[in-house]
Scaffold this motif. Structure first.
Motif, PDB file in Angstrom:
ATOM      1  N   ARG A  69     -22.306  -9.193  67.503  1.00 20.57           N
ATOM      2  CA  ARG A  69     -21.585  -9.750  66.370  1.00 20.57           C
ATOM      3  C   ARG A  69     -21.777  -8.553  65.260  1.00 20.57           C
ATOM      4  N   MET A  70     -22.774  -8.103  65.234  1.00 20.82           N
ATOM      5  CA  MET A  70     -22.803  -6.840  64.117  1.00 20.82           C
ATOM      6  C   MET A  70     -22.207  -5.543  64.855  1.00 20.82           C
ATOM      7  N   LEU A  71     -22.347  -5.336  66.137  1.00 20.35           N
ATOM      8  CA  LEU A  71     -21.543  -4.247  66.595  1.00 20.35           C
ATOM      9  C   LEU A  71     -20.084  -4.614  66.363  1.00 20.35           C
ATOM     10  N   ARG A  72     -19.370  -5.719  66.535  1.00 22.60           N
ATOM     11  CA  ARG A  72     -18.088  -6.093  66.278  1.00 22.60           C
ATOM     12  C   ARG A  72     -17.724  -5.531  64.729  1.00 22.60           C
ATOM     13  N   ARG A  73     -18.466  -5.896  63.927  1.00 22.77           N
ATOM     14  CA  ARG A  73     -18.149  -5.395  62.451  1.00 22.77           C
ATOM     15  C   ARG A  73     -18.406  -3.973  62.521  1.00 22.77           C
ATOM     16  N   MET A  74     -19.019  -3.126  63.141  1.00 28.43           N
ATOM     17  CA  MET A  74     -19.085  -1.915  63.070  1.00 28.43           C
ATOM     18  C   MET A  74     -17.918  -1.209  63.782  1.00 28.43           C
ATOM     19  N   GLN A  75     -17.441  -1.903  65.023  1.00 29.33           N
ATOM     20  CA  GLN A  75     -16.271  -1.586  65.559  1.00 29.33           C
ATOM     21  C   GLN A  75     -14.967  -1.747  64.589  1.00 29.33           C
ATOM     22  N   ASP A  76     -14.869  -2.810  64.203  1.00 31.21           N
ATOM     23  CA  ASP A  76     -13.907  -3.024  62.941  1.00 31.21           C
ATOM     24  C   ASP A  76     -13.819  -1.836  61.954  1.00 31.21           C
ATOM     25  N   ALA A  77     -15.143  -1.504  61.693  1.00 26.81           N
ATOM     26  CA  ALA A  77     -15.037  -0.533  60.699  1.00 26.81           C
ATOM     27  C   ALA A  77     -14.624   0.934  61.219  1.00 26.81           C
ATOM     28  N   GLY A  78     -14.547   0.977  62.368  1.00 25.53           N
ATOM     29  CA  GLY A  78     -13.958   2.274  62.789  1.00 25.53           C
ATOM     30  C   GLY A  78     -15.035   3.183  63.744  1.00 25.53           C
ATOM     31  N   HIS A  79     -16.026   2.487  63.995  1.00 26.42           N
ATOM     32  CA  HIS A  79     -17.103   3.235  64.735  1.00 26.42           C
ATOM     33  C   HIS A  79     -17.042   3.120  66.364  1.00 26.42           C
ATOM     34  N   GLN A 115     -20.346  -5.511  85.604  1.00 28.35           N
ATOM     35  CA  GLN A 115     -18.795  -5.848  85.302  1.00 28.35           C
ATOM     36  C   GLN A 115     -18.763  -7.246  84.630  1.00 28.35           C
ATOM     37  N   SER A 116     -19.680  -8.119  85.173  1.00 26.94           N
ATOM     38  CA  SER A 116     -19.603  -9.433  84.509  1.00 26.94           C
ATOM     39  C   SER A 116     -20.162  -9.303  83.219  1.00 26.94           C
ATOM     40  N   TYR A 117     -21.066  -8.759  82.877  1.00 27.77           N
ATOM     41  CA  TYR A 117     -21.557  -8.286  81.653  1.00 27.77           C
ATOM     42  C   TYR A 117     -20.414  -7.927  80.372  1.00 27.77           C
ATOM     43  N   PHE A 118     -19.691  -6.850  81.152  1.00 29.75           N
ATOM     44  CA  PHE A 118     -18.501  -6.567  80.389  1.00 29.75           C
ATOM     45  C   PHE A 118     -17.480  -7.477  80.180  1.00 29.75           C
ATOM     46  N   GLU A 119     -16.901  -8.079  80.935  1.00 30.05           N
ATOM     47  CA  GLU A 119     -16.115  -9.321  80.701  1.00 30.05           C
ATOM     48  C   GLU A 119     -16.616 -10.259  79.820  1.00 30.05           C
ATOM     49  N   GLN A 120     -17.899 -10.625  79.560  1.00 31.37           N
ATOM     50  CA  GLN A 120     -18.576 -11.389  78.574  1.00 31.37           C
ATOM     51  C   GLN A 120     -18.762 -10.907  77.280  1.00 31.37           C
ATOM     52  N   VAL A 121     -19.167  -9.558  77.508  1.00 26.02           N
ATOM     53  CA  VAL A 121     -19.164  -8.965  76.063  1.00 26.02           C
ATOM     54  C   VAL A 121     -17.913  -8.716  75.319  1.00 26.02           C
ATOM     55  N   THR A 122     -16.693  -8.677  76.027  1.00 25.05           N
ATOM     56  CA  THR A 122     -15.508  -8.540  75.515  1.00 25.05           C
ATOM     57  C   THR A 122     -14.908  -9.675  74.844  1.00 25.05           C
ATOM     58  N   LEU A 125     -16.373  -8.359  71.553  1.00 29.55           N
ATOM     59  CA  LEU A 125     -15.915  -6.787  71.245  1.00 29.55           C
ATOM     60  C   LEU A 125     -14.652  -6.587  71.641  1.00 29.55           C
ATOM     61  N   ASP A 126     -13.907  -5.777  70.723  1.00 30.00           N
ATOM     62  CA  ASP A 126     -12.432  -5.427  71.171  1.00 30.00           C
ATOM     63  C   ASP A 126     -12.533  -4.480  72.628  1.00 30.00           C
ATOM     64  N   THR A 130     -14.001  -0.545  73.277  1.00 30.84           N
ATOM     65  CA  THR A 130     -15.226  -0.499  73.930  1.00 30.84           C
ATOM     66  C   THR A 130     -15.711   0.274  75.040  1.00 30.84           C
ATOM     67  N   GLN A 131     -16.247   1.240  75.107  1.00 29.80           N
ATOM     68  CA  GLN A 131     -16.556   2.337  76.146  1.00 29.80           C
ATOM     69  C   GLN A 131     -17.693   1.793  76.862  1.00 29.80           C
ATOM     70  N   ILE A 132     -17.535   1.689  78.157  1.00 31.34           N
ATOM     71  CA  ILE A 132     -18.616   1.056  79.249  1.00 31.34           C
ATOM     72  C   ILE A 132     -19.048   2.444  79.769  1.00 31.34           C
ATOM     73  N   THR A 133     -20.265   2.511  80.109  1.00 24.68           N
ATOM     74  CA  THR A 133     -20.668   3.682  80.890  1.00 24.68           C
ATOM     75  C   THR A 133     -22.148   3.060  81.674  1.00 24.68           C
ATOM     76  N   TYR A 134     -22.295   3.930  82.931  1.00 22.64           N
ATOM     77  CA  TYR A 134     -23.500   3.646  83.675  1.00 22.64           C
ATOM     78  C   TYR A 134     -24.445   4.721  83.496  1.00 22.64           C
TER      79      TYR A 134
END
Length: 403
Positions: A69-79, A115-122, A125-126, A130-134
């Motif tokens: 939830r804090m990451l979403r705030r940072m994301q909304d601020a443009g990071h 992949q399951s994580y990413f589907e739930q994280v979003t 997050l937007d 959101t960049q996903i990497t391995y």
């Protein structure tokens, strides 16, 4: 464009404006360093913010949402948010919080779970931002000389400062050499990504700080580290964890989520409100002071609304009330069998998903956790051949039909 300056917090009449840094400082447990983090935000540059995920358990719970939830705030601020799936480290096995070596995963398991994580994280997050990497992308490219160079940047004494390693060493429990490399590999992720900030729970502090130290060794500006509190589980004592079965999963059915929210211990409900919702705390406190049961209902409705929908929240509330009154809900799962077929109760519990194995099914029956048409069942050899309603616990139902 300046990033991360003003952020609107809360709902209702008592809204206030805070800088992104002030919001984070209010929610974080520790910042390494506070001055460095503030300077980065005030510089107005787009920052690369990293969150790592262990792919061994692909289900996220409310405890994971605290940093998200804090990451979403940072994301909304443009990071920029970089979600790192630890597929390479997952194939080795993170010993975090464990008293023994964890069984490693296969490559296929890490990708499927990631992949399951990413589907739930979003859900938080937007996904478009959101960049996903391995981390196998860079860790698998290291040769043995690279690994030796990496290990030379940290001492065994410092690695053994990690609580789980220290405890196992003191108790003469085996520690694999590959496990000692795990913090270095996670730290190297920050080097490879040139992360500006990394976030995590307080249980990840050691690994996050290793990344900060390694970046300095590799000539990079050390990342800022932010740790957030660990949400208590439904037992009110241990941290929320799937392995302790004290969790509320964000991908669980709405009715299950609602029922679990109603079971949050009274003493930790304020913490649940504060860490996992944006509801104004002064209004929440007022409801809790008047009627704690109603406060639980407010919390349950808000959580289900966040991770499902307004409609699902209302339906989950009706389901909960029907169960509380002893009424069988209208919409429950069904299993259909051929007329005259005899179905062992133990097999039925497995097919319904009420039990994962014969032994678990037997424990449920013997523990008086199963009802058939409103009556407790204690016979593990029971065979069913007629239509029935099977119930597990307080809110899990199954309609059995024969035709």
């Amino acid at each position: 464009m300046r990033f991360g300056l003003l952020f609107l917090l809360g709902k209702g009449e008592n809204q206030m404006q805070e800088t992104l840094f002030e919001v984070i400082r209010r929610h974080a447990v520790e910042m390494y360093s506070e001055e460095g983090l503030q300077n980065r935000f005030e510089a107005g540059k787009k920052l690369r913010i990293k969150l790592g995920a262990d792919p061994s358990r692909p289900d996220l719970h409310l405890g994971h949402t605290v940093p998200l939830r804090m990451l979403r705030r940072m994301q909304d601020a443009g990071h920029e948010i970089i979600f790192v799936i630890g597929d390479f480290t997952g194939m080795i096995g993170d010993p975090t919080g464990k008293s023994k070596t964890r069984v490693p995963l296969t490559f296929e398991q890490t990708r499927r779970n990631g992949q399951s994580y990413f589907e739930q994280v979003t859900k938080i997050l937007d996904p478009a931002k959101t960049q996903i990497t391995y981390n196998s992308e860079w860790l698998s490219a290291l040769n043995f000389a690279d690994v030796l160079s990496l290990t030379a940047k940290y001492t065994l004494a410092r690695i053994l400062e990690r609580d789980d390693f220290a405890g196992r060493f003191a108790n003469n429990q085996a520690i694999g050499l590959h496990e000692l490399l795990y913090p270095l590999m996670q730290g190297y992720d920050s080097v490879a990504l040139e992360a500006d900030i990394e976030v995590g729970g307080t249980d990840q502090t050691f690994n996050l700080l290793v990344g900060r130290a390694l970046q300095k060794d590799y000539g990079q500006e050390p990342q800022e580290v932010i740790t957030f509190p660990l949400l208590p589980g439904l037992d009110g004592k241990e941290k929320m964890s799937k392995s302790l079965d004290n969790y509320i999963g964000i991908d669980e059915p709405a009715a299950t989520m609602f029922e679990k929210c109603m079971r949050v211990p009274d003493e930790v409900l304020p913490e649940y409100f504060r860490l996992t919702t944006d509801l104004p705390l002064e209004q929440v406190v007022e409801v809790m002071n008047c009627d704690m049961h109603e406060a639980h209902r407010v919390y349950a409705l808000e959580i289900v609304r966040l991770y499902h929908s307004e409609k699902a929240a209302k339906e989950a509330e009706r389901h909960y009330d029907d169960v509380a009154k002893g009424t069988v809900p209208n919409e429950i799962p069904e299993l259909l069998f051929v007329q005259g077929q005899e179905v062992p109760l133990i097999e039925l519990l497995k097919q319904a998903g009420f039990a994962a194995s014969n032994s678990e099914a037997r424990r449920l029956i013997e523990g008086r956790g199963i009802q058939l048409n409103g009556e407790v069942v204690t016979d593990i050899h029971l065979v069913i051949s007629q239509p029935a309603i099977v119930k597990r616990g307080k809110n899990r139902f199954l309609r059995l039909r024969f035709s």
